[in-house]
Design a protein around this motif. Structure first.
Motif, PDB file in Angstrom:
ATOM      1  N   LYS A  12      52.079  41.162  45.828  1.00 48.73           N
ATOM      2  CA  LYS A  12      52.495  40.981  44.674  1.00 48.73           C
ATOM      3  C   LYS A  12      51.558  42.066  43.578  1.00 48.73           C
ATOM      4  N   VAL A  13      52.184  42.436  42.592  1.00 48.85           N
ATOM      5  CA  VAL A  13      51.340  43.249  41.827  1.00 48.85           C
ATOM      6  C   VAL A  13      51.708  42.408  40.209  1.00 48.85           C
ATOM      7  N   SER A  14      50.455  42.014  39.702  1.00 49.05           N
ATOM      8  CA  SER A  14      50.671  40.966  38.783  1.00 49.05           C
ATOM      9  C   SER A  14      50.473  41.437  37.433  1.00 49.05           C
ATOM     10  N   ARG A  15      51.249  41.174  36.315  1.00 48.85           N
ATOM     11  CA  ARG A  15      51.121  41.307  34.921  1.00 48.85           C
ATOM     12  C   ARG A  15      49.871  40.206  34.186  1.00 48.85           C
ATOM     13  N   ARG A  16      49.482  40.814  33.000  1.00 49.79           N
ATOM     14  CA  ARG A  16      48.572  39.712  32.301  1.00 49.79           C
ATOM     15  C   ARG A  16      49.016  38.627  32.029  1.00 49.79           C
ATOM     16  N   ASN A  17      48.512  37.374  32.228  1.00 50.41           N
ATOM     17  CA  ASN A  17      48.999  36.275  31.685  1.00 50.41           C
ATOM     18  C   ASN A  17      48.431  36.054  30.320  1.00 50.41           C
ATOM     19  N   THR A  18      48.972  35.329  29.537  1.00 51.97           N
ATOM     20  CA  THR A  18      48.404  34.793  28.432  1.00 51.97           C
ATOM     21  C   THR A  18      47.096  33.911  28.280  1.00 51.97           C
ATOM     22  N   VAL A  19      46.126  34.049  27.287  1.00 51.70           N
ATOM     23  CA  VAL A  19      45.069  33.168  27.077  1.00 51.70           C
ATOM     24  C   VAL A  19      45.387  31.848  27.549  1.00 51.70           C
ATOM     25  N   LYS A  20      46.441  31.363  27.076  1.00 46.44           N
ATOM     26  CA  LYS A  20      46.806  29.822  27.159  1.00 46.44           C
ATOM     27  C   LYS A  20      47.274  29.502  28.752  1.00 46.44           C
ATOM     28  N   LYS A  51      47.244  38.482  25.208  1.00 45.17           N
ATOM     29  CA  LYS A  51      47.366  38.675  26.559  1.00 45.17           C
ATOM     30  C   LYS A  51      45.849  38.644  26.959  1.00 45.17           C
ATOM     31  N   ALA A  52      45.776  38.320  28.160  1.00 43.28           N
ATOM     32  CA  ALA A  52      44.270  38.184  28.825  1.00 43.28           C
ATOM     33  C   ALA A  52      44.303  38.904  30.215  1.00 43.28           C
ATOM     34  N   VAL A  53      44.213  38.169  31.566  1.00 40.78           N
ATOM     35  CA  VAL A  53      43.988  38.697  32.913  1.00 40.78           C
ATOM     36  C   VAL A  53      45.097  38.146  33.391  1.00 40.78           C
ATOM     37  N   PRO A  54      45.423  38.792  34.824  1.00 37.22           N
ATOM     38  CA  PRO A  54      46.284  38.263  35.672  1.00 37.22           C
ATOM     39  C   PRO A  54      45.678  36.871  36.358  1.00 37.22           C
TER      40      PRO A  54
END
Length: 444
Positions: A172-180, A160-163
């Motif tokens: 929109k309320v965002s979750r963390r995107n992955t590093v990839k 996990k990284a950042v939105p």
């Protein structure tokens, strides 16, 4: 609370709404006034102006610095970073999460709105939108390297990284995107931005802007961080095809970190503020990497304070010391990529070309003979050491440690010893408490 930002005659209405619990905290309200290409250029300039000294603060996490404890007020700014506890109790500086997403807001708005803007040529619109894409790419790249694990092919798809934010969406309320996922967006934005831009290089007075050559320099760095060695080498060569002149310290005392130095590719980021620049003393470990008589950087980069401590001359909170990309880094990127590709002769060539401009002729001859015998990991480690010497205090060292060996680090401050173990989870910085409070999805 409404916040109106004045950007050289252009007014952009924004809001800071803690009660909305959004991770970004900066959203548009009402109408955004810019309508012409000139207006949007001024809006992007507001994004360029948001240089938040995050790399200078991150330098305190690495092994370049001893804290100047006599500068007590400044110590408070860097205490959490120096002890690897960003969400600790000290009222110190932060890595400006909010400012970074504000830059992304500007970029997103320009990408969406400029096609319908009045005035300006198609070429001017394309250049403006291209710069916005590169700004968005660079900010996301910096965010993932602060708050996401170092890139690892085996785990990047789950780390996990950042939105990732690519549109102006107030709901929109965002979750963390992955590093990839973050890197995929960085690459997509790099490609799109480079396809649109038509300015190869800006003149010195505008060297804070993104151009084609800056885009190639950014690509070289991003490819290096993601272990795409062939692409990193290709991008570095593309940069050197346009800009490859190194300052020769045998004949010049011009610091390469000055915005108008001949090595400058992009002079945007002011790495340190007053507190973070005054609180530092050169670590013994870093100082010992230089040859005492043959390395000309010792005299050019460093000096002594009244107590005999080694201090840094190549950085300042002065606006003249702005750097994001410069030629010295590109030579080292090419050397590292070539070494990783098992091309030792190519790696040595780039490494020696840099060293020849940094060492006395007698010491360079000695170094050239020594490096000729280096292969494999020994050659790669020499390139890492040269990065430490050449790019000291320019915001690279912490990220180099993260992406390579993640060694154990020991810091001493006010009679206490703090240890970061090898491979410690704290090689990734925690998301700020304020952001977590405003968006619980970031805790997932």
């Amino acid at each position: 609370m409404r916040k109106i930002i004045y950007t050289t005659g252009v007014v952009v209405a924004m809001a800071i709404l803690p009660s909305c619990k959004k991770y970004l905290d900066i959203v548009p309200v009402g109408k955004v006034i810019p309508t012409t290409v000139e207006d949007f250029r001024k809006e992007l300039d507001a994004g360029y102006a948001l240089s938040d000294q995050d790399k200078g603060l991150a330098a305190y996490r690495g092994d370049e610095i001893r804290v100047n404890e006599s500068s007590s007020g400044d110590v408070n700014q860097v205490f959490n970073s120096f002890t690897w506890d960003e969400n600790g109790s000290s009222t110190g500086n932060t890595y400006n999460w909010r400012s970074k997403y504000q830059q992304i807001f500007y970029a997103n708005h320009i990408i969406a709105a400029v096609p319908a803007a009045t005035g300006g040529t198609d070429e001017e619109k394309d250049q403006l939108i291209g710069e916005a894409y590169l700004m968005r790419a660079y900010v996301h790249f910096n965010l993932v390297n602060l708050y996401g694990n170092a890139y690892n092919e085996a785990t990047a798809a789950t780390d996990k990284a950042v939105p990732v934010v690519t549109a102006v969406d107030v709901e929109k309320v965002s979750r963390r995107n992955t590093v990839k996922e973050v890197y995929n967006q960085v690459f997509a934005d790099l490609d799109k931005g480079m396809s649109l831009m038509n300015v190869d290089n800006y003149p010195t007075a505008q060297s804070y802007k993104f151009s084609k050559v800056v885009g190639q320099a950014m690509a070289a760095r991003v490819y290096l961080y993601t272990h795409q060695w062939e692409k990193a080498l290709t991008a570095a060569k593309a940069v050197m095809g346009q800009k490859n002149t190194l300052i020769d310290f045998n004949t010049s005392t011009v610091l390469p970190t000055l915005y108008n130095a001949i090595e400058t590719i992009q002079a945007r980021e002011l790495i340190y503020n007053t507190g973070t620049s005054r609180a530092m003393i050169v670590s013994d470990k870093l100082f010992s990497l230089y040859n005492a008589t043959g390395d000309l950087r010792l005299q050019l980069y460093y000096g002594k304070d009244s107590k005999g401590n080694n201090i840094i001359k190549k950085i300042s909170d002065n606006n003249s010391y702005r750097q994001s990309f410069r030629v010295g880094e590109i030579y080292l990127t090419a050397a590292e990529a070539a070494a990783q590709l098992n091309q030792p002769d190519v790696a040595r060539t780039y490494l020696n070309q840099l060293k020849q401009h940094r060492l006395t002729p007698a010491f360079f001859a000695t170094e050239q003979a020594r490096i000729a015998a280096l292969t494999g990991k020994d050659l790669l480690n020499e390139i890492y050491d040269e990065r430490a010497r050449e790019l000291a205090f320019e915001g690279h060292r912490w990220f180099d440690l993260r992406r390579t060996s993640q060694p154990e680090l020991v810091h001493k401050l006010k009679g206490k010893i703090y240890t970061l173990k090898a491979g410690d989870p704290r090689y990734t910085i925690q998301i700020p408490l304020e952001a977590l409070a405003n968006n619980p999805l970031l805790k997932e």
